[in-house]
Design a protein around this motif. Structure first.
Motif, PDB file in Angstrom:
ATOM      1  N   ARG A 283      36.841  53.181  57.291  1.00 57.12           N
ATOM      2  CA  ARG A 283      37.381  52.628  56.418  1.00 57.12           C
ATOM      3  C   ARG A 283      38.298  51.287  57.057  1.00 57.12           C
ATOM      4  NH1 ARG A 283      38.953  54.388  51.375  1.00 57.12           N
ATOM      5  NH2 ARG A 283      41.026  53.959  51.639  1.00 57.12           N
ATOM      6  N   LYS A 284      38.390  51.227  58.521  1.00 55.16           N
ATOM      7  CA  LYS A 284      39.450  50.379  58.844  1.00 55.16           C
ATOM      8  C   LYS A 284      38.750  48.940  59.478  1.00 55.16           C
ATOM      9  CE  LYS A 284      42.826  53.222  58.977  1.00 55.16           C
ATOM     10  NZ  LYS A 284      44.165  53.071  58.171  1.00 55.16           N
ATOM     11  N   ILE A 285      39.423  47.984  59.206  1.00 56.13           N
ATOM     12  CA  ILE A 285      38.927  46.949  59.959  1.00 56.13           C
ATOM     13  C   ILE A 285      39.175  46.460  60.994  1.00 56.13           C
ATOM     14  CG2 ILE A 285      38.503  45.885  57.291  1.00 56.13           C
ATOM     15  CD1 ILE A 285      41.001  44.074  57.926  1.00 56.13           C
ATOM     16  N   PRO A 331      35.210  41.396  58.305  1.00 53.15           N
ATOM     17  CA  PRO A 331      35.263  42.725  57.205  1.00 53.15           C
ATOM     18  C   PRO A 331      36.485  42.511  56.349  1.00 53.15           C
ATOM     19  CG  PRO A 331      35.884  43.412  59.479  1.00 53.15           C
ATOM     20  CD  PRO A 331      35.257  42.096  59.591  1.00 53.15           C
ATOM     21  N   LYS A 332      37.708  41.771  56.910  1.00 54.23           N
ATOM     22  CA  LYS A 332      38.815  41.610  56.132  1.00 54.23           C
ATOM     23  C   LYS A 332      38.622  40.686  54.646  1.00 54.23           C
ATOM     24  CE  LYS A 332      43.589  39.769  57.266  1.00 54.23           C
ATOM     25  NZ  LYS A 332      44.115  39.245  58.365  1.00 54.23           N
TER      26      LYS A 332
ATOM     27  N   TRP B  15      45.044  49.816  46.682  1.00 50.75           N
ATOM     28  CA  TRP B  15      45.134  51.449  47.335  1.00 50.75           C
ATOM     29  C   TRP B  15      46.295  51.566  47.760  1.00 50.75           C
ATOM     30  CZ3 TRP B  15      45.256  52.514  52.861  1.00 50.75           C
ATOM     31  CH2 TRP B  15      45.354  53.808  53.287  1.00 50.75           C
ATOM     32  N   GLU B  27      52.450  33.382  56.622  1.00 49.55           N
ATOM     33  CA  GLU B  27      51.155  33.379  56.489  1.00 49.55           C
ATOM     34  C   GLU B  27      50.294  34.656  57.218  1.00 49.55           C
ATOM     35  OE1 GLU B  27      49.622  29.388  57.058  1.00 49.55           O
ATOM     36  OE2 GLU B  27      47.829  30.174  56.900  1.00 49.55           O
ATOM     37  N   GLU B  28      49.357  35.204  56.411  1.00 47.58           N
ATOM     38  CA  GLU B  28      48.425  36.199  57.046  1.00 47.58           C
ATOM     39  C   GLU B  28      49.223  37.739  56.959  1.00 47.58           C
ATOM     40  OE1 GLU B  28      44.950  35.449  59.048  1.00 47.58           O
ATOM     41  OE2 GLU B  28      45.241  34.137  57.346  1.00 47.58           O
ATOM     42  N   ASP B  30      50.114  41.043  55.152  1.00 45.77           N
ATOM     43  CA  ASP B  30      49.291  42.020  54.570  1.00 45.77           C
ATOM     44  C   ASP B  30      50.526  42.143  53.464  1.00 45.77           C
ATOM     45  OD1 ASP B  30      47.397  42.174  56.099  1.00 45.77           O
ATOM     46  OD2 ASP B  30      47.751  44.333  56.447  1.00 45.77           O
ATOM     47  N   GLU B  40      39.116  49.320  53.555  1.00 42.75           N
ATOM     48  CA  GLU B  40      40.687  48.961  53.230  1.00 42.75           C
ATOM     49  C   GLU B  40      40.764  47.407  53.548  1.00 42.75           C
ATOM     50  OE1 GLU B  40      43.050  51.524  55.651  1.00 42.75           O
ATOM     51  OE2 GLU B  40      41.988  53.248  55.003  1.00 42.75           O
ATOM     52  N   VAL B  41      40.795  46.679  52.479  1.00 44.25           N
ATOM     53  CA  VAL B  41      40.595  45.345  52.675  1.00 44.25           C
ATOM     54  C   VAL B  41      42.079  44.689  52.218  1.00 44.25           C
ATOM     55  CG1 VAL B  41      39.662  43.159  51.889  1.00 44.25           C
ATOM     56  CG2 VAL B  41      38.300  45.209  52.128  1.00 44.25           C
ATOM     57  N   PRO B  42      42.731  43.993  53.258  1.00 45.88           N
ATOM     58  CA  PRO B  42      44.006  43.557  53.084  1.00 45.88           C
ATOM     59  C   PRO B  42      43.919  42.332  51.937  1.00 45.88           C
ATOM     60  CG  PRO B  42      43.609  43.164  55.091  1.00 45.88           C
ATOM     61  CD  PRO B  42      42.424  43.869  54.851  1.00 45.88           C
ATOM     62  N   CYS B  44      46.270  38.977  51.841  1.00 46.97           N
ATOM     63  CA  CYS B  44      47.116  38.570  52.689  1.00 46.97           C
ATOM     64  C   CYS B  44      48.011  37.111  52.043  1.00 46.97           C
ATOM     65  CB  CYS B  44      46.547  37.977  54.129  1.00 46.97           C
ATOM     66  SG  CYS B  44      45.563  39.184  54.817  1.00 46.97           S
TER      67      CYS B  44
END
Lengths: 515, 74
Positions: A283-285, A331-332, B15, B27-28, B30, B40-42, B44
């Motif tokens: 699950r971690k990028i 993946p981000k 989440w 900037e950038e 999360d 888990e996609v942030p 930003c």
């Protein structure tokens, strides 16, 4: 030998001096107030010192007294000539905004088109520094008639087939100006002080009745989303430096090889942290750019298209001094899934690598194509189909390193496989692949069994666990489904061996089949 | 200071919210973390600024292009 100056000398000098004055002191000052360099300052910054040979510098509008002597001269607002960037020859044109806002219709079109034709005829890279308000209604008054807007002697497509073309948005680029930026292999725009659009705010106001600021209409934030302009620059000097950097990787034309340079970076350099670069928790990028920096020659990465289609990263770089194209997934951004923008980006990049002879390395971590209602509405699969065609036609030697996921369409779209392409590839131990991810796949294939169980959730996890054990890349390697599973720390030395062989292909293909 | 709408780049569920209204971010950084493609996609910060409004709650389903946070650009 006479010591008396010949009679033509004063006029020659007067005309040369007048040609340098641009739009005059006042217009030059206004340009500076806008935070912009003049066209000539840009040329000075971009080209090697004293390398600019201006052509057509006497083109303009002369005024004469009754006896026919020159009294005043306004130069054309298109400046062009040849020069050198990092010692390599280029053809260059620069719009002079201080004269009639660089309008393409307030100039002598033959002049800027000559720069384009010359770049093609002499097979040298072409750089366009565009700062042009586009068409001008005043042309009607001058011509006393209208014309069908076209430039039939502009070899725009042939140029793209033959030499590197770079388009730089240095100010408002409307209509033809926008095309000059975009009809290129590399385009860059300056944040805030440049815009690229079909037409500017006054035309939009008339057509739709809306008031919109030029940056909202065609500024860098707009083009971040559509991928129209590939790179953005924090200021003009950054934009021009990016042009120098891009061209440092490119050959003069498609008939030449891109330059190989000396490097002090050892092929055996090992960065130990690479062994844990991919988190065990799926699950971690992670940061793919850091991985690329650890594997490619130090300081050699030049990214193209950083801000759009972010699930795919494309860079020019060097490996043991050899020029290479590098692709990776991030993946981000959208979990690394391929969407339309990412597909367009990878399609363009693989064409660039094919055309200008860059071997390609692809670091694959893709869950497949983007799915869901928005992806379908956007017709995302068309992007995938187009990318597939581009990959099938790409003749560059290509190696893929599957570092994590390779599911669904990613299996088909990570490298060329048709017409005898080798499909050379390695995996890191963290790699997982399949036609469908296990989690979704289990629910699809075992739905009845799961629903019938006393504890459906537990049964589902149990089945998933069973499949996860089967999904180890080592099992694929047993069947020669992958050449080798490698320690991530071995990647650089493995690729440095590969690039020697890849370069042999590039060199001998060039000798065998001149394009 | 202009307001900036922060959109999410992919479809998923919220989440975890890892920023709060009034927070100064660069900037950038999360702002919140989506669960998408089982990862888990942030989301930003697109620029330096202050978080002005968080428009979603944890657990909410979001689509690509949805505005999830409003920032005030510095």
């Amino acid at each position: 030998m006479s010591h008396i100056a010949p009679g033509w000398l004063p006029e020659l000098e007067a005309r040369r001096t007048a040609g340098l004055k641009m739009g005059g002191a006042e217009a030059i000052a206004r340009q500076a107030e806008m935070g912009k360099k003049t066209a000539r300052e840009r040329l000075d910054y971009l080209l090697d010192e004293h390398s600019f040979t201006e052509l057509g510098r006497m083109t303009g509008k002369g005024e004469y007294d009754e006896s026919g002597h020159l009294t005043d001269f306004q130069p054309a607002n298109a400046i062009m000539g040849t020069g050198r960037i990092n010692a390599a020859r280029v053809c260059i044109s620069a719009d002079d905004y201080t004269i009639r806002a660089g309008s393409s219709e307030a100039t002598n079109a033959d002049k800027w088109i000559y720069a384009e034709r010359m770049a093609l005829a002499y097979r040298m890279p072409l750089v366009r520094l565009v700062d042009s308000a586009g068409g001008s209604v005043k042309l009607l008054q001058k011509m006393q008639a209208t014309k069908i807007p076209e430039y039939t002697n502009w070899p725009s497509a042939e140029l793209l087939d033959t030499v590197p073309v770079v388009g730089v948005a240095m100010g408002a680029c409307a209509g033809l100006g926008a095309l000059k930026v975009l009809s290129s292999h590399f385009s860059v725009m300056v944040r805030d002080t440049s815009q690229v659009f079909a037409a500017g705010p006054p035309v939009v106001k008339q057509a739709y009745g809306i008031d919109i600021h030029k940056n909202e209409l065609g500024g860098y934030k707009v083009h971040r989303k559509n991928g129209l302009v590939q790179n953005e620059a924090v200021d003009e000097e950054d934009a021009l430096s990016q042009v120098q950097r891009f061209l440092s990787y490119l050959p003069r034309n498609i008939h030449r090889l891109p330059p190989v340079t000396a490097t002090e970076d050892s092929p055996d350099r090992v960065e130990d942290w690479l062994k844990e670069a991919i988190p065990e928790n799926s699950r971690k990028i992670y940061n793919p750019r850091k991985i690329l920096q650890a594997i490619l020659d130090l300081g050699s990465l030049f990214e193209i298209g950083r801000f759009y289609g972010g699930s795919v990263i494309t860079c020019l770089a060097r490996l043991n001094g050899y020029p290479v194209g590098v692709i990776a997934n991030d993946p981000k951004v959208g979990g690394g899934a391929m969407n339309n923008a990412a597909a367009l980006k990878m399609e363009r990049f693989s064409k660039l690598c094919d055309q200008f002879h860059f071997p390609v390395i692809n670091f694959v971590d893709q869950p497949g194509n983007a799915t869901g209602p928005m992806a379908e509405l956007n017709g995302t699969l068309l992007g995938a189909v187009r990318l597939g065609e581009a990959l099938a036609r790409c003749r560059s030697p290509w190696v893929s390193i599957i570092i994590r996921r390779c599911f669904g369409l990613a299996g088909a779209l990570h490298g060329p496989k048709e017409s005898g392409a080798l499909n050379h590839r390695f995996a890191w131990p963290t790699a997982r692949w399949g036609s469908i991810p296990i989690e979704g796949g289990v629910m699809a294939a075992h739905k009845q069994e799961i629903n019938a169980a006393d504890d459906p959730a537990a049964r589902r996890l149990e089945i998933e666990e069973f499949y996860h054990n089967l999904a180890s890349p080592f099992r694929t390697a047993e069947r020669f489904g992958i050449l080798d599973v490698i320690d991530p720390r071995e990647t650089r030395s493995l690729l440095c061996d590969w690039i020697e062989d890849a370069w042999e292909v590039i060199e001998t293909d060039m000798q065998r089949q001149p394009k | 200071m202009p307001e900036v709408d922060v959109e999410c780049e992919c479809t998923g569920t919220v989440w975890k919210i890892v920023s709060e209204v009034g927070q100064v971010v660069v900037e950038e950084d999360d702002l919140l973390i989506l669960e998408s493609m089982k990862m888990e996609v942030p989301v930003c910060a697109p620029c330096d600024g202050v978080v002005k409004m968080i428009k979603v709650a944890e657990g909410a389903a979001v689509s690509e292009g949805d505005i999830v946070v409003v920032m005030e650009e510095e």
